[in-house]
Scaffold this active site. Structure first.
Site, PDB file in Angstrom:
ATOM      1  N   LYS A   1      34.877  51.763  38.179  1.00  0.00           N
ATOM      2  CA  LYS A   1      34.466  50.506  38.811  1.00  0.00           C
ATOM      3  C   LYS A   1      35.539  50.055  39.792  1.00  0.00           C
ATOM      4  O   LYS A   1      36.730  50.191  39.514  1.00  0.00           O
ATOM      5  CB  LYS A   1      34.225  49.443  37.731  1.00  0.00           C
ATOM      6  CG  LYS A   1      33.563  48.163  38.262  1.00  0.00           C
ATOM      7  CD  LYS A   1      33.259  47.184  37.128  1.00  0.00           C
ATOM      8  CE  LYS A   1      32.636  45.894  37.657  1.00  0.00           C
ATOM      9  NZ  LYS A   1      32.318  44.941  36.585  1.00  0.00           N
TER      10      LYS A   1
ATOM     11  N   SER B   1      27.746  43.112  36.368  1.00  0.00           N
ATOM     12  CA  SER B   1      28.288  43.380  37.685  1.00  0.00           C
ATOM     13  C   SER B   1      28.625  44.853  37.910  1.00  0.00           C
ATOM     14  O   SER B   1      28.871  45.253  39.040  1.00  0.00           O
ATOM     15  CB  SER B   1      29.554  42.536  37.902  1.00  0.00           C
ATOM     16  OG  SER B   1      30.564  42.922  36.991  1.00  0.00           O
TER      17      SER B   1
ATOM     18  N   SER C   1      28.845  42.427  31.849  1.00  0.00           N
ATOM     19  CA  SER C   1      28.737  43.328  33.000  1.00  0.00           C
ATOM     20  C   SER C   1      28.690  44.818  32.671  1.00  0.00           C
ATOM     21  O   SER C   1      28.522  45.627  33.573  1.00  0.00           O
ATOM     22  CB  SER C   1      29.899  43.072  33.955  1.00  0.00           C
ATOM     23  OG  SER C   1      29.731  41.833  34.583  1.00  0.00           O
TER      24      SER C   1
END
Lengths: 473, 467
Positions: free
Chosen positions: B68, B145, B170
């Site tokens: 990420k 997210s 997330s």
């Protein structure tokens, strides 16, 4: 009005920031000292780079705990760090890791020379911001450079109660505080910075407070406060009303000037720092620090007066610096303490002051000093020789006993030999002898001087004096 | 199966350099269509492949790993999805990245996300970034997210695991929307060193993978104490992979009643209940539980704490030391304001303003301090319930991946309420997993299981039973 509780003519409170002499910074492994090449003692943590995380330097906590104990503070049960947020170019993260709700220590006190106890509101730990460098002075530079070498250095903030009643008291407070810091070995006077924000107000204005930011050094603090008190008095006298404000001290011009008006308390939006865990301050932690606490100046002064029969003034001077006090105590084990005190206080300190050196900077073998003072004590060398030897000893170490022997510096104590020199002097200076007989005491001094010259300073003036008087009759 | 692949790489039966080239080509192709990557780190991947080929070792040997964007990879642009960090190439690897490299994982790039993690749908991407599309339907969101991570895991047909991050849901939210496994560990189990902070007291790094086994494998590698991170836990790490496929007979499931009622899509409810029945068939016992504190207050509590913390975290981004710079004009206040105005997205600005407000003197006690107190109460409630139950189960998200046009219509508050099921375990720092449990209206639904602190093994056991 905020000042209703006050009664004295001047009210002063200090917020002092002292840099603690740890090897590494408060939240990273970077060194706190060493090269001054800008931005070399830095890493992702003290530069505030995204992704970096702080790790607490436990040594700094021990240091601050020591100070809290020395200042008789109540120790918090937990160590909690907060983020103090404000935007400024010297802030690596635009927040400072500090302590807010629960300071490490509170409700302490420190005794002034006069014996007055000044309350300590709080003592807490925080990180130093970076240094701003104005290439052509603060007023004229069109840009500013930032040096992060200092960013993240461990600081101790000490806040006093508003109980100081004059600039000279403020100065003495700083002096006493520096003595404590010095004793605890948590502050290095050669490289660590100590500065204060000074809050000051006067009775005539109803105690409208001005804060003078960032004054460095205790003499400057007194100067700045003196100026500010006078300024406030003048304003009131001229019928102007004072406003609560923050002012800057200009040491070159010796004046304070307004920075900003403080209508409300600054807004720092404190939150707990979620990157650092809350640490319990256990009894074990505190007692470990307690065991490591040195005897402080206050109790040394008492000891010197009571046990060594020193004058209070001598005791105060000797205990002002830990190194000097330690040296004195070692010397006093073998030499009469009063004599030792006299020689350390007068001669050693005189020579140090003269050569603008600190005790920590010179290479002094206490054995040599003890040997020297022993020779003085036993009258084997004269005081003059002793003084000369101390000067030499502070330049380089050498074996005093051997040197005295080799150079033939031993005091002339043989009565017969001394009498021979005195007779010579009397014969060579009939005019002076005549004058002395007429009662001119200066002539005696002249004759003593002649004998001292003949003995190369190795005679004891008092003895020469006696012999000469006898000879002249 | 990944382990078969890893063995072949170790035995040199697969030329990992060649394999990696192909994987990179595939990632590029997928990315051009679905926008899952903020950066593809080709050089680093090739370097990694060369290294693995040379030594032929490591638990992950040759497995492609995407990271990420908010997790720092040395020398690779790491922006947390924000324009303001454009050009920030960290000088250090996050601890998790170090561990993955050490085990032969091949880092292929940084995945797309809501800017700094500010969203549940990956539509709040930073200025100039493209929005990731759902791998099953391009009209729909990936979830957020960690949207890029979940999307790529679903799309990649080569061995690949993604490293995601959760602050309020997330990891599991996008896993649920993309039909893959997301495992969010206990707070402090995985070092945050090298994570670009959203909200430090809530942030957790964890894997998104195709299977529970792969997620367990990754967690085993990244978990464990890290002296460089103060909130990292010292407890030894469980052998998570040993728990894959273990019997769940007698496991007590606390079925969270409120999660199945109003506000949850009927078909999602049905799929999750079906899954619970399957678990019962395998020997688990289901009991209804209710968590009034968490159901009522987890969302506001989460948003208050997260926004207060993030508004301080983002303060450092001002165009001075790294990331985007603008032309130097005016004083520092004007300059900082300009950099922040031009380079933060709308949701980032909203959270900075709300977070700053909630910690100001006068508001602080009513919002920030109160939220901290509520948080303790929520934790107590979970701990009490988890004394009686092994795990708590509910849908991961109350609905399947919505269409972009429907998300556009949501108010900020409606947006925040979509975290109603995930906020609780995140606020309490409890480990949770999302396991695919069939399709509802053609889109994947996820079952979420929550365990007590450090009970990740039970989640892995349950996840593999459902698979």
């Amino acid at each position: 009005m905020a000042g209703e509780k006050f009664t004295s003519d001047v009210v002063i409170g200090l917020e002092i920031h002292a840099e603690m002499a740890t090897q590494s910074k408060l939240f990273c492994g970077c060194s706190t000292h060493g090269t001054d090449e800008p931005n070399t003692r830095t890493c992702e943590v003290c530069l505030g780079m995204p992704g970096s995380k702080p790790v607490l330097n436990r040594k700094a906590v021990d240091f601050a705990l020591k100070l809290c104990l020395a200042l008789n503070c109540r120790i918090a049960p937990q160590l909690v760090f907060s983020r103090k947020s404000y935007f400024y170019p010297d802030m690596a993260k635009n927040y400072q890791i500090s302590q807010y709700e629960i300071p490490l220590g509170k409700k302490g006190s420190l005794k002034l020379k006069s014996g007055k106890e000044v309350g300590i509101t709080r003592v807490h730990i925080e990180e130093d911001p970076a240094a701003l460098v104005h290439p052509s002075g603060m007023e004229r530079s069109t840009y500013v450079l930032v040096d992060y070498n200092r960013s993240g250095d461990p600081l101790c903030e000490i806040v006093t109660d508003p109980e100081l009643e004059s600039p000279s008291e403020a100065r003495d407070f700083m002096k006493q505080l520096i003595t404590v810091l010095n004793y605890l070995s948590i502050f290095d006077i050669n490289r660590c910075i100590i500065k204060a924000d000074c809050n000051v107000s006067i009775k005539e204005s109803g105690y409208v407070r001005a804060e003078i930011k960032n004054v460095t050094g205790f003499k400057e603090i007194e100067r700045a406060l003196k100026y500010e008190v006078e300024r406030q008095k003048k304003e009131v006298h001229e019928g102007n009303s004072l406003k609560q404000e923050t002012r800057a001290w200009d040491p070159d011009l010796g004046i304070t000037r307004p920075m900003r008006t403080k209508e409300v308390e600054e807004e720092y939006g404190y939150i707990l720092d979620p990157d650092l865990t809350v640490i319990d301050i256990t009894d074990e932690m505190v007692s470990a620090v307690e065991q490591d606490m040195p005897e402080l100046a206050e109790s040394k002064i008492e000891k010197y007066v009571k046990e060594y029969n020193l004058k209070k003034e001598d005791a105060e001077i000797l205990s002002q610096e830990k190194l000097l006090a330690d040296l004195f105590e070692k010397v006093a084990e073998e030499i009469d303490p009063v004599l030792a005190a006299k020689w350390l206080r007068r001669e050693l300190v005189r020579v140090l002051n003269y050569s603008k050196k600190k005790l920590a900077e010179i290479e002094l073998d206490e054995r040599h000093l003890i040997d020297l003072l022993k020779l003085v004590e036993e009258k084997k060398i004269t005081e003059t020789t002793g003084q000369n030897l101390i000067e030499k000893l502070l330049q380089e170490p050498f074996d005093v006993k051997e040197y005295v022997e080799n150079q033939g510096l031993a005091a002339v104590s043989d009565k017969g030999e001394l009498e021979k020199f005195c007779k010579e002097a009397v014969e060579e200076n009939p005019k002076a002898v005549e004058d002395l007989k007429q009662g001119n005491e200066n002539s005696l001094n002249f004759l003593v001087g002649q004998v001292m010259r003949k003995t190369k300073g190795k005679a004891v003036p008092k003895e020469v004096n006696e012999i000469l008087r006898k000879l002249v009759g | 199966m990944t382990s078969e692949f890893i063995n072949k790489v170790r035995n040199q039966e697969i030329d990992i350099a060649e394999h990696t080239e192909k994987a990179l080509e595939k990632v590029k192709r997928i990315d051009s269509e679905y926008h899952y990557m903020n950066t593809i780190s080709e050089d680093l991947a090739r370097e990694g492949a060369k290294h693995v080929k040379a030594i032929g070792e490591g638990v992950l040997a040759g497995t492609a790993v995407s990271i990420k964007d908010c997790i720092c990879v040395k020398g690779v642009e790491s922006t947390a999805g924000s324009k303001i960090l454009e050009g920030y190439r960290p000088v250090f690897d996050a601890t998790v990245v170090q561990r993955i490299k050490k085990e032969g994982g091949i880092i292929i790039g940084k995945t797309a996300q809501d800017e700094f993690g500010f969203g549940s749908f990956s539509v709040n991407v930073g200025i100039g970034k493209e929005t990731p599309l759902n791998p099953l339907d391009k009209e729909r969101v990936c979830g957020g997210s960690s949207g890029g991570s979940a999307g790529l895991v679903r799309k990649a047909d080569f061995p690949h695991i993604s490293l995601a991050e959760s602050t309020g849901g997330s990891i599991v939210a996008p896993a649920s929307f993309c039909g893959v496994v997301g495992l969010c560990p206990t707070y402090g189990r995985v070092s945050r060193h090298g994570l670009i902070d959203y909200a430090n007291s809530l942030d957790k790094i964890g894997p998104i993978a195709k299977t529970t086994m792969q997620a367990a494998l990754m967690l085993e590698i990244i978990a464990g104490h890290d002296p460089d991170e103060s909130t990292s836990l010292k407890r030894p790490v469980d052998p998570y992979t040993d728990h894959v496929g273990r019997d769940i007979k007698g496991m007590k499931l606390g079925v969270i009643r409120r999660a199945f009622g109003e506000g949850t899509d009927d078909e999602v409810t049905r799929k999750v209940k079906d899954a619970i029945s399957r678990l019962e068939d395998a020997g688990a016992e289901a009991h209804e539980v209710s968590l009034p504190m968490a159901s009522e207050y987890a969302v506001p509590c989460y948003y208050l704490i997260a926004m207060c913390e993030t508004s301080t975290n983002l303060a450092k981004l001002c165009g001075m030391r790294y990331g985007r710079h603008e032309s130097l004009e005016g004083g520092f206040n004007e300059y900082f304001s300009k950099v922040r105005e031009l380079n933060f997205g709308k949701e980032a600005k909203r959270r900075i303003i709300l977070g700053t407000f909630a910690r100001m003197a006068g508001c602080r006690d009513a919002y920030y301090i109160k939220a901290l107190k509520v948080r303790s109460r929520i934790i107590q409630e979970y701990k009490k319930t988890l004394k009686q139950m092994d795990v708590l189960v509910s849908p991961t998200m109350p609905f399947t991946a919505p269409r972009f046009r429907d998300v556009e219509k949501l108010t900020p508050l409606q947006n925040y309420m979509s975290d109603i099921l995930t906020a609780g375990p995140n606020v309490a720092g409890l480990p949770h997993i999302s396991i695919p449990c069939g399709k509802a209206g053609g889109m994947p639904a996820g079952l979420m299981a929550i365990g007590d602190h450090l009970q990740e093994s039970k989640l892995i056991q349950l996840g593999s039973a459902l698979e």
